[in-house]
Structure formats: C-alpha cells, structure tokens
Motif scaffolding. Sequence first.
Motif, PDB file in Angstrom:
ATOM      1  N   MET A   1       3.923  94.177 -82.606  1.00  0.00           N
ATOM      2  CA  MET A   1       5.345  94.328 -81.971  1.00  0.00           C
ATOM      3  C   MET A   1       6.111  94.914 -83.133  1.00  0.00           C
ATOM      4  SD  MET A   1       6.170  90.836 -79.897  1.00  0.00           S
ATOM      5  CE  MET A   1       4.933  89.747 -80.580  1.00  0.00           C
ATOM      6  N   PRO A   2       7.025  96.103 -82.841  1.00  0.00           N
ATOM      7  CA  PRO A   2       7.924  96.550 -83.731  1.00  0.00           C
ATOM      8  C   PRO A   2       9.144  95.640 -84.000  1.00  0.00           C
ATOM      9  CG  PRO A   2       8.051  97.508 -81.676  1.00  0.00           C
ATOM     10  CD  PRO A   2       7.082  96.619 -81.585  1.00  0.00           C
ATOM     11  N   PHE A   3       9.776  95.920 -85.236  1.00  0.00           N
ATOM     12  CA  PHE A   3      10.834  95.312 -85.644  1.00  0.00           C
ATOM     13  C   PHE A   3      12.084  96.031 -85.270  1.00  0.00           C
ATOM     14  CE2 PHE A   3       7.823  93.216 -88.349  1.00  0.00           C
ATOM     15  CZ  PHE A   3       8.228  92.029 -88.775  1.00  0.00           C
ATOM     16  N   GLN A   4      13.159  95.160 -84.754  1.00  0.00           N
ATOM     17  CA  GLN A   4      14.515  96.031 -84.358  1.00  0.00           C
ATOM     18  C   GLN A   4      15.620  95.417 -85.384  1.00  0.00           C
ATOM     19  OE1 GLN A   4      14.998  95.091 -80.294  1.00  0.00           O
ATOM     20  NE2 GLN A   4      13.965  96.983 -79.684  1.00  0.00           N
ATOM     21  N   ARG A   5      16.181  96.284 -85.897  1.00  0.00           N
ATOM     22  CA  ARG A   5      17.454  95.800 -86.757  1.00  0.00           C
ATOM     23  C   ARG A   5      18.727  95.533 -86.129  1.00  0.00           C
ATOM     24  NH1 ARG A   5      16.773  97.898 -92.372  1.00  0.00           N
ATOM     25  NH2 ARG A   5      18.913  97.570 -92.482  1.00  0.00           N
ATOM     26  N   PHE A   6      19.362  94.537 -86.380  1.00  0.00           N
ATOM     27  CA  PHE A   6      20.689  94.081 -85.854  1.00  0.00           C
ATOM     28  C   PHE A   6      21.606  93.737 -87.095  1.00  0.00           C
ATOM     29  CE2 PHE A   6      17.356  92.760 -82.739  1.00  0.00           C
ATOM     30  CZ  PHE A   6      17.887  93.220 -81.760  1.00  0.00           C
ATOM     31  N   ARG A   7      22.876  93.663 -86.943  1.00  0.00           N
ATOM     32  CA  ARG A   7      23.926  93.246 -87.724  1.00  0.00           C
ATOM     33  C   ARG A   7      25.052  92.397 -86.868  1.00  0.00           C
ATOM     34  NH1 ARG A   7      26.112  99.511 -88.705  1.00  0.00           N
ATOM     35  NH2 ARG A   7      27.124  99.497 -86.384  1.00  0.00           N
ATOM     36  N   LEU A  24      10.729  91.952 -81.319  1.00  0.00           N
ATOM     37  CA  LEU A  24      10.866  91.300 -79.967  1.00  0.00           C
ATOM     38  C   LEU A  24       9.692  91.859 -79.173  1.00  0.00           C
ATOM     39  CD1 LEU A  24      14.657  91.926 -79.594  1.00  0.00           C
ATOM     40  CD2 LEU A  24      13.749  89.766 -80.047  1.00  0.00           C
ATOM     41  N   GLY A  25       9.151  91.169 -78.411  1.00  0.00           N
ATOM     42  CA  GLY A  25       8.155  91.788 -77.622  1.00  0.00           C
ATOM     43  C   GLY A  25       8.544  92.498 -76.314  1.00  0.00           C
ATOM     44  N   PRO A  26       7.971  93.177 -75.614  1.00  0.00           N
ATOM     45  CA  PRO A  26       8.306  94.089 -74.488  1.00  0.00           C
ATOM     46  C   PRO A  26       9.240  93.169 -73.392  1.00  0.00           C
ATOM     47  CG  PRO A  26       5.913  93.697 -74.493  1.00  0.00           C
ATOM     48  CD  PRO A  26       6.398  93.044 -75.666  1.00  0.00           C
ATOM     49  N   GLU A  27       8.753  91.815 -73.155  1.00  0.00           N
ATOM     50  CA  GLU A  27       9.484  91.240 -72.222  1.00  0.00           C
ATOM     51  C   GLU A  27      10.633  90.432 -72.653  1.00  0.00           C
ATOM     52  OE1 GLU A  27       8.399  91.330 -68.953  1.00  0.00           O
ATOM     53  OE2 GLU A  27       6.959  92.728 -69.632  1.00  0.00           O
ATOM     54  N   GLU A  28      10.931  90.462 -73.825  1.00  0.00           N
ATOM     55  CA  GLU A  28      11.980  89.573 -74.415  1.00  0.00           C
ATOM     56  C   GLU A  28      13.433  90.260 -74.327  1.00  0.00           C
ATOM     57  OE1 GLU A  28      11.355  87.109 -78.088  1.00  0.00           O
ATOM     58  OE2 GLU A  28       9.620  88.446 -78.142  1.00  0.00           O
ATOM     59  N   ALA A  29      14.417  89.587 -74.243  1.00  0.00           N
ATOM     60  CA  ALA A  29      15.591  90.147 -73.886  1.00  0.00           C
ATOM     61  C   ALA A  29      16.340  90.316 -75.300  1.00  0.00           C
ATOM     62  CB  ALA A  29      16.652  89.153 -73.196  1.00  0.00           C
TER      63      ALA A  29
END
Length: 82
Positions: A1-7, A24-29
């Motif tokens: 699963m790839p990482f997504q960046r947030f702030r 986040l998985g493909p089904e996760e909001a």
Amino acid sequence: MPFQRFRPTSGRCKLCKGNLELSLGPEEATPTECPKCGQVIETAPTLSAPRAKINKKPSVSEAKSAGFKVLKRISEGEYESQ
C-alpha cells in the motif's frame, strides 16, 4: 500500500510536526483528522524532490516556548527542572 502525505490545516504541532504519512488501502476513506494530535488534516502536496532536513538541537528557551518541560541532569538518575 502506498503512503499518502497529510498536514494539519491549522499549521505545525509538536506531536505530528506538521507532516503525517499514512498507509491507506484502496477501500479506506481519506481521514479527516490527525490520529496523533486530533487536528483537521488535508492532503499535502507531493514533493518532487526531498527537502533537506536541518537537525539542530533546540535551545532551552525554544524548547520551553514549544511547550516542553526542560530537565537538567545533576547526577546519575537525578534531574532538576530548568
């Protein structure tokens, strides 16, 4: 699963340091708040090149202004507040 960046939308905080990477998985909001500090978060822009990190030890006054309690070691196992 790839990482997504947030702030956090309100700026930096001493818990998450203004950057958060979540896997986040493909089904996760997409999350709406930071799991570390509870602030509202937004997707951070992706960086094309890694930024240089500056590692410097904060001064006592910088640490206190950030909300940390500063302790000074006086002997083995003993500390006093500064």
